[in-house]
Design a protein around this motif. Structure first.
Motif, PDB file in Angstrom:
ATOM      1  N   PHE A 326       0.811  -1.223   0.000  1.00 25.71           N
ATOM      2  CA  PHE A 326       0.000   0.000   0.000  1.00 25.71           C
ATOM      3  C   PHE A 326       0.842   1.270   0.000  1.00 25.71           C
ATOM      4  O   PHE A 326       0.328   2.358  -0.166  1.00 25.71           O
ATOM      5  N   LEU A 327       2.140   1.130   0.235  1.00 20.11           N
ATOM      6  CA  LEU A 327       3.076   2.270   0.152  1.00 20.11           C
ATOM      7  C   LEU A 327       4.192   1.787  -0.744  1.00 20.11           C
ATOM      8  O   LEU A 327       4.742   0.710  -0.498  1.00 20.11           O
ATOM      9  N   SER A 328       4.557   2.570  -1.774  1.00 21.44           N
ATOM     10  CA  SER A 328       5.573   2.032  -2.676  1.00 21.44           C
ATOM     11  C   SER A 328       6.275   3.126  -3.475  1.00 21.44           C
ATOM     12  O   SER A 328       5.702   4.195  -3.730  1.00 21.44           O
ATOM     13  N   TYR A 346      -5.329   3.857  -1.528  1.00 23.01           N
ATOM     14  CA  TYR A 346      -5.075   3.658  -0.088  1.00 23.01           C
ATOM     15  C   TYR A 346      -4.802   5.020   0.556  1.00 23.01           C
ATOM     16  O   TYR A 346      -4.174   5.882  -0.067  1.00 23.01           O
ATOM     17  N   ASP A 347      -5.261   5.194   1.784  1.00 23.02           N
ATOM     18  CA  ASP A 347      -4.890   6.368   2.575  1.00 23.02           C
ATOM     19  C   ASP A 347      -3.984   5.897   3.697  1.00 23.02           C
ATOM     20  O   ASP A 347      -4.205   4.831   4.281  1.00 23.02           O
ATOM     21  N   VAL A 348      -3.009   6.737   3.980  1.00 17.15           N
ATOM     22  CA  VAL A 348      -2.030   6.393   5.010  1.00 17.15           C
ATOM     23  C   VAL A 348      -1.995   7.537   6.014  1.00 17.15           C
ATOM     24  O   VAL A 348      -2.037   8.703   5.617  1.00 17.15           O
ATOM     25  N   ARG A 369      -5.911   2.841   5.300  1.00 15.38           N
ATOM     26  CA  ARG A 369      -7.309   2.619   4.943  1.00 15.38           C
ATOM     27  C   ARG A 369      -7.339   2.235   3.475  1.00 15.38           C
ATOM     28  O   ARG A 369      -6.721   2.910   2.640  1.00 15.38           O
ATOM     29  N   GLY A 370      -8.020   1.152   3.160  1.00 18.84           N
ATOM     30  CA  GLY A 370      -8.076   0.743   1.758  1.00 18.84           C
ATOM     31  C   GLY A 370      -8.970  -0.468   1.585  1.00 18.84           C
ATOM     32  O   GLY A 370      -9.292  -1.160   2.560  1.00 18.84           O
ATOM     33  N   PRO A 371      -9.375  -0.733   0.333  1.00 18.27           N
ATOM     34  CA  PRO A 371     -10.413  -1.751   0.100  1.00 18.27           C
ATOM     35  C   PRO A 371      -9.943  -3.203   0.203  1.00 18.27           C
ATOM     36  O   PRO A 371     -10.783  -4.096   0.147  1.00 18.27           O
ATOM     37  N   SER A 372      -8.611  -3.436   0.354  1.00 22.37           N
ATOM     38  CA  SER A 372      -8.173  -4.843   0.414  1.00 22.37           C
ATOM     39  C   SER A 372      -7.966  -5.317   1.856  1.00 22.37           C
ATOM     40  O   SER A 372      -7.398  -6.399   2.074  1.00 22.37           O
ATOM     41  N   GLN A 389      -9.591  -0.941  13.154  1.00 24.50           N
ATOM     42  CA  GLN A 389     -10.258   0.124  13.914  1.00 24.50           C
ATOM     43  C   GLN A 389     -11.161   0.911  12.972  1.00 24.50           C
ATOM     44  O   GLN A 389     -10.731   1.874  12.349  1.00 24.50           O
ATOM     45  N   GLY A 390     -12.390   0.461  12.846  1.00 18.72           N
ATOM     46  CA  GLY A 390     -13.307   1.094  11.891  1.00 18.72           C
ATOM     47  C   GLY A 390     -12.759   0.896  10.488  1.00 18.72           C
ATOM     48  O   GLY A 390     -12.388  -0.210  10.113  1.00 18.72           O
ATOM     49  N   GLU A 391     -12.683   1.996   9.730  1.00 16.73           N
ATOM     50  CA  GLU A 391     -12.165   1.892   8.354  1.00 16.73           C
ATOM     51  C   GLU A 391     -10.652   1.736   8.324  1.00 16.73           C
ATOM     52  O   GLU A 391     -10.074   1.428   7.296  1.00 16.73           O
ATOM     53  N   TRP A 392     -10.003   2.055   9.461  1.00 14.72           N
ATOM     54  CA  TRP A 392      -8.533   2.088   9.483  1.00 14.72           C
ATOM     55  C   TRP A 392      -7.947   0.819  10.085  1.00 14.72           C
ATOM     56  O   TRP A 392      -8.571   0.175  10.913  1.00 14.72           O
ATOM     57  N   LEU A 393      -6.740   0.548   9.655  1.00 12.11           N
ATOM     58  CA  LEU A 393      -6.040  -0.622  10.175  1.00 12.11           C
ATOM     59  C   LEU A 393      -4.706  -0.154  10.761  1.00 12.11           C
ATOM     60  O   LEU A 393      -3.969   0.596  10.114  1.00 12.11           O
TER      61      LEU A 393
END
Ligand code: 3SK
Length: 517
Positions: A326-328, A346-348, A369-372, A389-393
């Motif tokens: 998700f970060l690259s 993805y949001d970071v 946060r992201g759909p995968s 945690q909700g939408e966030w991981l």
């Protein structure tokens, strides 16, 4: 970006995407090459075979398999039938398989022949009644076991079969290790596979139909599963699979013989490849782009690799929970020494302990946060709530962001180490080590070596003021090796009279990490 339809089955999606290229080679393993048509046929037969064995949708099948064409057949076949495959590391001790068999409640286990004895013991140890299916040739099948290829004689499952799953239905699990406790069964959906290919595999790594893909990271890792299964199948590319350990020599053979254009590895492997006298010449290979993940890729390694092979290494970070990277870094936008910028989709966020965003340049806990993202850890409510945690991981990594928006790794939030791209729990290594009669107590930490790669070190206090020597070091090394997965043994042992501790008796690992820096 288009979402998958509500009724979505990843295996059926892959069959549909590749229906127009039946004769194209999908997989080349150490024994055979199979076409896309053959892959679909075998997978549908495997689906029918599992149902014939009495498995039902949403039940689990454990896959303890080396990287051969049977592995994607088993993954696709199970998912096509709505059954949930659980690929697991092939290097674990028997007790871990026993735990996973019991925890997953798997009704069947597919195992590569060399691991059949170990799995037989794990079945007995756990009391599991899972059926054993042995992939690849074996002299004598264990009692009650089936042969994988015999199972493929079942009639193929018709077009829709049980594959009419919801995109958010349970599709497969991956076990993720933690600093304490047992591995966590991370539950992923059909849509999650689609998203990793759509957001990272195709646009960032740039995998396309004319590619030959080779991942030294195995299919049972989230990283390898994306590289050698999800991404190439999503565009109809050809993938090379290798059952043996990814030594530089084994990798070189495939680079020269099959001329992959896309390669994925971990930093330790890139370092040992570049250090090898057998490094093939650029003219004998065909690399176009490479990926690295698992731990930070030292800048100099990326630069030397690029100047030798002419191919960039895109360093990124992913997780079992987010399924892939998700970060690259990106082609044409590489800052070696950083993990690049967030992958689109993805949001970071970097937060402090109160959950507030940290200022630019300061270290914070990494949230994504992201759909995968996975749904949960199976039956582990406490850890699921702490991570999802909700939408966030919450990833468990510390990062900082510079003014240009590039992220740099700053270590793990807990004491977990990442060695050769795989998590090592210091607590697990310490628990193994203190079982040795000479060891009173010990602490395990990571220390960067000359190449900047983390290696495990053990600080050991011996009983009765004994003096340690090289003979005892060698003995302790093999003692740990015999109890844990091979990559976990400490590379160095330092004998000390005592360990630094807090007033409440907690080992201060940060003090040990600081020694010699
Ligand atoms: O270790 C990583 O960075 C990683 C990358 C992709 C998928 C999974 C993982 C753990």
């Amino acid at each position: 970006v288009k979402s998958p339809p509500e009724r979505f089955n990843f295996a059926r999606h892959i069959f549909d995407v590749n229906r127009s290229r039946p004769d194209k080679t999908a997989y080349i393993d150490d024994r055979e090459a199979i076409s896309y048509a053959e892959l679909e046929l075998r997978a549908r037969r495997f689906a029918a075979g599992l149902l014939e064995q009495g498995l039902r949708p949403e039940e689990r099948v454990l896959l303890v398999m080396h990287d051969t064409a049977d592995m994607p057949v088993a993954m696709l076949g199970a998912m096509f039938a709505g059954i949930v495959p659980v690929p697991v590391n092939t290097l674990l001790p028997m007790e871990d398989y026993a735990y996973m068999l019991a925890h997953s409640g798997a009704r069947a286990v597919v195992v590569s022949a060399p691991l059949a004895d170990c799995i037989g013991q794990a079945l007995a140890h756990s009391g599991s009644r899972a059926r054993m299916i042995v992939s690849s040739d074996i002299d004598a099948l264990p009692e009650g076991a089936k042969n994988f290829h015999a199972l493929l004689q079942a009639s193929p499952l018709p077009e829709d079969g049980n594959a009419d799953t919801h995109r958010n239905a349970f599709a497969f699990w991956l076990y993720s290790s933690g600093s304490t406790g047992k591995p966590k069964g991370t539950v992923h959906t059909h849509a999650n596979l689609y998203w990793t290919a759509t957001l990272y595999g195709q646009p960032v790594l740039g995998v396309r139909e004319d590619d030959v893909v080779f991942s030294a990271a195995k299919l049972f890792f989230a990283y390898g599963l994306g590289n050698a299964f999800t991404f190439p199948l999503s565009v109809g590319a050809t993938t090379v699979l290798m059952a043996e350990r990814p030594t530089p020599q084994a990798v070189f053979q495939r680079l020269v013989r099959h001329k992959p254009t896309v390669f994925a590895g971990v930093p330790t492997l890139y370092v040992s490849m570049l250090a090898s006298n057998d490094l093939p010449a650029r003219a004998d290979t065909a690399l176009r782009i490479c990926a690295s993940a698992g731990e930070m890729l030292p800048r100099e390694v990326g630069e030397r690799f690029k100047s030798h092979f002419g191919a960039d290494i895109l360093d990124g970070i992913g997780s079992t929970e987010m399924l892939h990277i998700f970060l690259s870094n990106r082609s044409g936008d590489i800052r070696y020494g950083t993990t690049g910028r967030p992958v689109e989709g993805y949001d970071v966020a970097l937060r402090d302990e109160e959950g507030k965003t940290v200022p630019t340049g300061e270290v914070g806990d990494l949230y994504i946060r992201g759909p995968s993202a996975a749904l949960m850890y199976w039956t582990n409510r406490e850890k699921s709530q702490a991570t999802f945690q909700g939408e966030w991981l919450k990833s468990g990594d510390k990062y900082l962001k510079d003014r240009d928006g590039y992220y740099t790794y700053a270590g793990r939030s807990d004491d977990m180490l990442k060695v050769s791209g795989q998590y090592v729990s210091p607590v697990e290594v310490e628990s193994a080590l203190v079982e040795h009669p000479a060891v009173l107590e010990c602490a395990v930490v990571g220390r960067p070596d000359a190449d900047g790669l983390v290696k495990t070190m053990a600080y050991v206090v011996l009983r009765n003021n004994q003096q340690g020597d090289d003979e005892l070091r060698a003995e302790l090394k093999s003692f740990v090796k015999s109890r844990l997965t091979p990559h976990k043994y400490p590379r160095e042992f330092v004998f000390v009279p005592d360990l630094p501790k807090t007033a409440t008796g907690k080992i201060q690992r940060f003090k040990l990490r600081a020694i010699g820096q």
